[in-house]
Design a protein around this motif. Sequence first.
Motif, short mmCIF file in Angstrom:
data_model
loop_
_atom_site.label_atom_id
_atom_site.label_comp_id
_atom_site.label_asym_id
_atom_site.label_seq_id
_atom_site.Cartn_x
_atom_site.Cartn_y
_atom_site.Cartn_z
N UNK A 242 2.76 -11.79 -14.21
CA UNK A 242 3.80 -12.68 -13.55
C UNK A 242 3.58 -12.22 -11.95
N UNK A 243 3.47 -10.75 -11.65
CA UNK A 243 3.51 -10.22 -10.48
C UNK A 243 2.04 -10.47 -9.68
N UNK A 244 1.08 -10.55 -10.63
CA UNK A 244 -0.21 -10.65 -10.00
C UNK A 244 -0.66 -12.10 -10.37
N UNK A 245 0.27 -12.92 -10.61
CA UNK A 245 0.15 -14.33 -10.76
C UNK A 245 -1.28 -14.73 -11.53
N UNK A 246 -1.37 -14.00 -12.63
CA UNK A 246 -2.59 -14.03 -13.53
C UNK A 246 -2.18 -14.79 -14.73
N UNK A 247 -3.36 -15.55 -15.29
CA UNK A 247 -2.90 -16.41 -16.47
C UNK A 247 -3.77 -15.80 -17.62
N UNK B 123 -5.15 -7.17 -3.21
CA UNK B 123 -4.63 -5.98 -2.63
C UNK B 123 -2.79 -6.35 -2.47
N UNK B 124 -2.76 -7.41 -2.13
CA UNK B 124 -1.53 -7.59 -1.93
C UNK B 124 -0.80 -7.46 -3.47
N UNK B 125 -1.34 -8.22 -4.45
CA UNK B 125 -0.61 -8.08 -5.74
C UNK B 125 -0.44 -6.81 -6.12
N UNK B 126 -1.36 -5.76 -6.07
CA UNK B 126 -1.16 -4.82 -6.48
C UNK B 126 -0.03 -3.76 -5.86
N UNK B 127 0.11 -3.92 -4.87
CA UNK B 127 1.08 -3.12 -4.09
C UNK B 127 2.47 -3.51 -4.66
#
Length: 226
Positions: free
Chosen positions: A202-207, A156-160
């Motif tokens: 990058x914003x969601x820190x996904x690989x 939820x933090x990432x999506x914002x």
Amino acid sequence: MTGERATTEVIRVMVVDDHAIVRRGLIAYSAAVPDLRVVGEAADGRQAIAQLRQWDTLGEPLPDVVLMDLRMPRMGGVEATESIAGLFPQVKVVVLTSFGEAERVHAALAAGAAGYVLKDADPEEVVTAIKAAVDGEVHLDSAVARQLTRRMTAPHVGLTSLTAREREILALVAQGHSNREIADRLAISERTARTHVSNVLTKLRLSSRTQAALLAIREGLIPPPG
């Protein structure tokens, strides 16, 4: 059609690294693996692309996988990976580097890399990454995967942090669309689409796109597969 993989089961590999000793080591190890064969080498991305263009022009089979260093003079690995993905999409790129920063992982994967292995990984893991790339899978070094897992924010933090356009991009990525297809749907350039995808990861820190798809389903941006 030029550049197609030969019918043999042997996986053709090209090694791209600005350190000759690294290239020698990879070539020597690959020679001991029955189903791998190094067919070329280059000291930087520009040289690698020139070699691929030459093979393609001559009608010679292209390598199945390019082992790509990230930090090189003239043209680094991320830029070279992006060029190869655009020019020779049948050639898979596995990034091989000493640097495990998450940002570099995001950039390499967003540019089209099919795997990421650290140079201090066991040789067997490099082979695993090569074979995974040929099979259409994405392989991440286990140490990098652990680092990325630790760095992931709560969904939820990432999506914002995403803009409306980036949420739209995330949904399209989750639906399995390529950068080119995203560009066509949104009437933007493929380079712009690639930049958006990189920013989202990058914003969601996904690989990977797979992680992006799972997050999008979990957050209700797209329905789960039925």
